[in-house]
Scaffold this motif. Structure first.
Motif, PDB file in Angstrom:
ATOM      1  N   HIS A 190       0.799  -1.249   0.030  1.00  0.00           N
ATOM      2  CA  HIS A 190      -0.078  -0.071   0.156  1.00  0.00           C
ATOM      3  C   HIS A 190       0.862   1.358  -0.015  1.00  0.00           C
ATOM      4  CE1 HIS A 190      -3.475  -2.309   0.358  1.00  0.00           C
ATOM      5  NE2 HIS A 190      -3.299  -2.963   1.183  1.00  0.00           N
TER       6      HIS A 190
ATOM      7  N   LYS B 203      -8.065   2.109   3.113  1.00  0.00           N
ATOM      8  CA  LYS B 203      -7.542   3.265   3.679  1.00  0.00           C
ATOM      9  C   LYS B 203      -8.584   4.158   4.479  1.00  0.00           C
ATOM     10  CE  LYS B 203      -3.628   3.440   0.632  1.00  0.00           C
ATOM     11  NZ  LYS B 203      -2.915   4.173  -0.398  1.00  0.00           N
TER      12      LYS B 203
ATOM     13  N   VAL C 175      -3.950   1.954   7.449  1.00  0.00           N
ATOM     14  CA  VAL C 175      -4.498   0.933   6.642  1.00  0.00           C
ATOM     15  C   VAL C 175      -4.696  -0.468   7.243  1.00  0.00           C
ATOM     16  CG1 VAL C 175      -3.984  -0.305   4.435  1.00  0.00           C
ATOM     17  CG2 VAL C 175      -2.871   2.100   4.969  1.00  0.00           C
TER      18      VAL C 175
END
Length: 164
Positions: free
Chosen positions: A36, A133, A122
């Motif tokens: 991420h 998110k 996250v």
């Protein structure tokens, strides 16, 4: 089924939040941070604990470690981590995908103040390759979480954190 319960949770309570599925595993803090594009602390790991007869979820920053004394003081006893089978049965989520959303059974959720170092975190989303998110305060509000202070204050070099 776990991923679907999380998607259903967000469809009902926060339709503006998208569940992000990655082609690779994000089952650990390090893998999730890489997948991420965030630092490990921004991963919100969810830990399933038992204190006496009570089972609860604690969400903390990815690089934090639970402080035994603080957690005993906060919860009135020594927390013990549940094993993978118990976690999956109680939460409906596999290890590496455990989150406070779309749970198989209602559980008290606690967010450690360590999360407040970030505006957005996250957390996993019910599968080892899914996450969302989300704003820290919004996550706490959506899950009915209580704030606690049970992680070690300093994250010195070479610290080890529980898995996500």
């Amino acid at each position: 089924m776990s991923l679907q319960s999380v998607k259903a949770f967000f469809a009902e309570y926060a339709p503006d939040i998208e569940v992000i599925e990655t082609p690779t595993s994000s089952a650990t803090v390090a893998l999730a941070a890489e997948a991420h594009g965030v630092e490990p602390g921004q991963i919100a790991k969810t830990i399933c604990l038992r204190v006496g007869d009570r089972v609860m979820l604690v969400v903390a920053r990815g690089d934090a470690r639970i402080d035994n004394r603080k957690s005993r003081d906060a919860f009135g006893g020594k927390p013990r981590m549940l094993d993978a089978e118990q976690v999956a049965e109680i939460t409906g989520h596999p290890i590496g995908g455990v989150c406070p959303f779309g749970l198989a059974s209602p559980l008290p959720v606690y967010c450690d103040v360590s999360l407040r170092a970030y505006d957005q975190v996250v957390p996993a989303a019910g599968a080892t390759n899914a996450a969302v998110k989300i704003g820290v305060e919004r996550m706490a509000a959506l899950t009915g979480a209580e704030w606690c202070d049970i992680c070690q204050d300093e994250l010195g070099p070479g610290h080890r954190a529980f898995g996500r």
